[in-house]
Design an enzyme around this catalytic site. Structure first.
Site: not given
Length: 218
Positions: A13, A88, A172
């Protein structure tokens, strides 16, 4: 254009955001940069964020949202921006919608970088960093050093960061699936999501992204 960039850790990203922002002549607004800037400048939001971070706690949504709002109101972002790392979660996405509506603006696209989970693990867990200079980065599969464990540039020792181990990467990814992935469905309901494969050379992914964004704008 006003774009949100989403994708799992290891999707590239940050790299794509830099290229796309340059191609589209809009600022790249990353959560990491927002935090660093606010903390280094000693803003009220920066002080709040630092207090949570120093205590090992997650920074609350309202602090992150406040930083993003301040940044999006700066002159260089008037005609568009590329958001990387924000929103997020769904509550942040809802806050962003409210912010934009209040300013009589709207998002143009949500670019979803798609990468198979095994590839994410391979990309991140294979990284090796030089102890002398963290800018010297190698990869056991994609950019192996001439001598195993030794930096080609300076001869320093190469090591794997603790947060790059396979177990940490999979953790993650779990966090991403639980917290961030739901925003893709949230934006799909608004017809904003454009999904592209993030596999292949960096410039190929950028071309794919630009083509998809131009189509969505058209």
């Amino acid at each position: 254009m006003r774009i949100v960039l989403v994708g799992p850790p290891g999707a590239g990203k940050g790299t794509q955001a830099a290229f796309l922002a340059k191609n589209l002549s809009i600022p790249h607004i990353s959560t990491g940069d927002l935090f660093r800037a606010n903390i280094s400048q000693g803003t009220e939001l920066g002080k709040k964020a630092k207090a949570y971070m120093d205590a090992g706690d997650l920074v609350p949504d309202e602090v992150t949202i406040g930083m993003a709002k301040d940044r999006m109101e700066q002159a260089d972002a008037v005609n568009g921006f590329l958001l990387d790392g924000f929103p997020r979660n769904v509550s942040q996405a809802e806050a962003l919608d409210s912010m934009l509506q209040g300013a009589d603006m709207k998002l143009d696209a949500v670019l979803d970088l798609e990468v198979p989970e095994d590839e994410v693990v391979k990309r991140i867990a294979g990284r090796r960093i030089c102890r002398n200079d963290s800018a010297h980065v190698f990869h056991v599969s994609y950019k192996a050093p001439k001598t195993e464990g030794v930096c080609d540039a300076c001869g320093g020792e190469l090591y794997q960061r603790p947060d790059d181990t396979e177990d940490t990467v999979r953790n993650r990814l779990d966090v991403y699936h639980t917290q961030t992935e739901p925003i893709i469905d949230y934006y799909k309901a608004q017809g904003l999501v454009v999904t592209i494969s993030a596999l292949g050379e960096v410039q190929d992914v950028t071309r794919r992204a630009m083509g998809a964004l131009n189509k969505s704008e058209g």
